[in-house]
Design an enzyme around this catalytic site. Structure first.
Site, PDB file in Angstrom:
ATOM      1  N   ASP A  24       3.963  -3.059   7.414  1.00 48.59           N
ATOM      2  CA  ASP A  24       2.475  -3.376   6.588  1.00 48.59           C
ATOM      3  C   ASP A  24       2.681  -3.588   5.244  1.00 48.59           C
ATOM      4  OD1 ASP A  24       2.040  -0.029   5.646  1.00 48.59           O
ATOM      5  OD2 ASP A  24       3.759  -0.864   7.134  1.00 48.59           O
ATOM      6  N   ILE A  27       0.452  -5.822   2.644  1.00 48.18           N
ATOM      7  CA  ILE A  27      -0.818  -5.588   1.797  1.00 48.18           C
ATOM      8  C   ILE A  27      -0.345  -4.782   0.448  1.00 48.18           C
ATOM      9  CG2 ILE A  27      -1.257  -3.294   3.025  1.00 48.18           C
ATOM     10  CD1 ILE A  27      -4.178  -3.911   2.809  1.00 48.18           C
ATOM     11  N   TYR A 143       3.027  11.439   3.567  1.00 50.45           N
ATOM     12  CA  TYR A 143       3.988  11.737   2.297  1.00 50.45           C
ATOM     13  C   TYR A 143       3.525  12.669   1.386  1.00 50.45           C
ATOM     14  CZ  TYR A 143       5.798   6.746   3.447  1.00 50.45           C
ATOM     15  OH  TYR A 143       6.466   5.753   3.954  1.00 50.45           O
ATOM     16  N   LYS A 173       5.468  10.833  10.223  1.00 49.68           N
ATOM     17  CA  LYS A 173       6.531  10.190   9.534  1.00 49.68           C
ATOM     18  C   LYS A 173       6.701  10.778   8.002  1.00 49.68           C
ATOM     19  CE  LYS A 173       6.245   6.637   6.962  1.00 49.68           C
ATOM     20  NZ  LYS A 173       6.003   5.448   6.147  1.00 49.68           N
ATOM     21  N   GLY A 199      12.373   4.154   2.712  1.00 44.68           N
ATOM     22  CA  GLY A 199      12.253   4.231   1.235  1.00 44.68           C
ATOM     23  C   GLY A 199      12.716   2.804   0.729  1.00 44.68           C
ATOM     24  N   GLY A 225      11.262   0.380   7.140  1.00 46.20           N
ATOM     25  CA  GLY A 225      10.713  -0.847   6.872  1.00 46.20           C
ATOM     26  C   GLY A 225      11.766  -1.759   5.928  1.00 46.20           C
ATOM     27  N   ARG A 226      11.406  -1.501   4.802  1.00 48.54           N
ATOM     28  CA  ARG A 226      12.381  -2.317   3.896  1.00 48.54           C
ATOM     29  C   ARG A 226      13.810  -2.449   4.182  1.00 48.54           C
ATOM     30  NH1 ARG A 226       9.716   0.445  -1.342  1.00 48.54           N
ATOM     31  NH2 ARG A 226       9.573   2.077   0.214  1.00 48.54           N
TER      32      ARG A 226
HETATM   33  C1  LIG Z   1       6.101   0.391  -0.594  1.00 46.62           C
HETATM   34  C2  LIG Z   1       6.137   2.006  -0.297  1.00 46.62           C
HETATM   35  O1  LIG Z   1       6.306   2.838  -1.161  1.00 46.62           O
HETATM   36  C3  LIG Z   1       6.124   2.692   1.061  1.00 46.62           C
HETATM   37  O2  LIG Z   1       6.489   4.111   1.328  1.00 46.62           O
HETATM   38  C4  LIG Z   1       4.768   2.259   1.594  1.00 46.62           C
HETATM   39  O3  LIG Z   1       3.880   3.393   0.926  1.00 46.62           O
HETATM   40  C5  LIG Z   1       4.448   2.326   2.976  1.00 46.62           C
HETATM   41  C6  LIG Z   1       3.052   2.392   3.290  1.00 46.62           C
HETATM   42  N1  LIG Z   1       2.705   2.418   4.925  1.00 46.62           N
HETATM   43  C7  LIG Z   1       2.341   1.511   2.659  1.00 46.62           C
HETATM   44  O4  LIG Z   1       2.901   0.262   2.241  1.00 46.62           O
HETATM   45  O5  LIG Z   1       1.123   1.678   2.365  1.00 46.62           O
HETATM   46  O1  LIG Z   2       4.822   1.843   6.427  1.00 48.52           O
HETATM   47  C1  LIG Z   2       5.823   1.902   5.942  1.00 48.52           C
HETATM   48  C2  LIG Z   2       6.932   2.606   6.375  1.00 48.52           C
HETATM   49  O2  LIG Z   2       6.532   3.452   7.463  1.00 48.52           O
HETATM   50  C3  LIG Z   2       8.051   2.984   5.545  1.00 48.52           C
HETATM   51  O3  LIG Z   2       8.481   1.917   4.746  1.00 48.52           O
HETATM   52  P1  LIG Z   2       9.827   2.247   4.098  1.00 48.52           P
HETATM   53  O4  LIG Z   2       9.893   0.536   3.542  1.00 48.52           O
HETATM   54  O5  LIG Z   2      10.929   2.396   4.936  1.00 48.52           O
HETATM   55  O6  LIG Z   2       9.561   2.857   2.831  1.00 48.52           O
END
Ligand SMILES: CC(=O)[C@@H](O)[C@H](O)C[C@H](N)C(=O)O
Ligand SMILES: O=CC(=O)COP(=O)(O)O
Length: 264
Positions: A24, A27, A143, A173, A199, A225-226
């Site tokens: 996600d 965005i 968070y 999460k 993170g 994610g990343r």
């Molecule tokens: C990019 C970040 O810091 C992630 O932890 C995002 O906060 C994850 C989250 N779902 C977002 O992208 O809005």
């Molecule tokens: O939606 C984002 C997550 O759940 C965690 O993203 P990250 O890139 O692993 O911090």
């Protein structure tokens, strides 16, 4: 738990454990590495063993057909890093839209400790109400984020995950606190399955050791994610993470099994 929620949880996880790959960030951060050709990334991570992928609603047409049978979660709020406050997550979709788009679950991000927390509490409560009506599970991304908030403090993280449970989520999460002992306190703060975020990407070994430490603390998996979608080999790193989550491998064993470079 209703039959529908239980059935859908089994579509986004395996026997109560979860390797979720959220994407996600398009965005939040834009079309960053790994997201520009998201179809290929989704194919790779699901071949590597991801139980589900997660996107904003607009990406749904680019998800289906590339999941190799994995589940799909639609994220319902967001913000950008270029806006006035990244912690100010605003509603971007509804449960009904998620169902129309073929989602098995929905998710929402809440920053406990931010000035925007009160509104996000209301938003999450409404989303869980709507999701329950349709038998859809909710992943609450809870968070600890805000002024004077230590984002890795176990007590703050424990409060965040408990808030997710109090508001009716099915999975929570949060960030990893950094060690098994302190994360045990986070997991003990809720009866819900707890999964960890990845993170900012770190070395493969450090990422897998964090997953191992969280699982040893009683976590149910990851929503990473990343670390995964920006990896040079998303399929391989997903296989390694799945090895830790679903096969109880050590970080070392997981690196070996996934044939990832073993740093000197
Ligand atoms: C990019 C970040 O810091 C992630 O932890 C995002 O906060 C994850 C989250 N779902 C977002 O992208 O809005
Ligand atoms: O939606 C984002 C997550 O759940 C965690 O993203 P990250 O890139 O692993 O911090």
């Amino acid at each position: 738990m209703t039959t529908g929620v239980r059935a859908r949880l089994n579509r986004i996880g395996t026997e109560g454990r979860y390797v979720m790959v959220p994407m996600d960030h398009g965005i939040t951060l834009g079309a960053v590495d790994g997201l520009e050709r998201i179809e290929r990334t989704i194919d790779a991570v699901t071949r590597g063993g991801a139980d589900c992928v997660l996107t904003q609603k607009g990406i749904a047409p680019r998800v289906h057909g590339n999941t190799n049978g994995a589940g799909y979660v639609v994220h319902l709020n967001g913000s950008t890093v270029s806006g006035p406050d990244t912690n100010d997550k605003r509603i971007t979709g509804t449960v009904k839209e998620a169902i129309q788009l073929g989602a098995d679950a929905v998710s929402m991000h809440i920053n406990v400790g931010s000035v925007h927390e009160p509104k996000q509490i209301e938003d999450l409560a409404r989303i869980t109400e709507n999701a329950t009506e349709y038998g859809l599970p909710v992943l609450a991304m809870t968070y600890a984020r805000g002024p004077d908030v230590d984002e890795h403090d176990a007590e703050a993280l424990g409060h965040a995950v408990r808030l997710g449970e109090e508001l009716g989520a099915d999975i929570v999460k949060t960030a990893y606190s950094g060690d098994t002992e302190s994360f045990e306190r986070v997991v003990a703060s809720t009866a819900l399955p707890v999964v960890i975020a990845g993170g900012k990407p770190d070395s493969d070994r450090a990422s897998l050791e964090a997953v191992r430490g969280a699982m040893d603390a009683g976590a149910a998996g990851v929503s990473m994610g990343r670390t995964i979608f920006q990896h040079d080999d998303p399929e391989a790193i997903t296989r390694a993470v799945a090895g830790v989550v679903h096969e109880d491998l050590s970080a070392e064993e997981a690196l070996q099994q996934a044939e990832l470079m073993i740093e000197a």
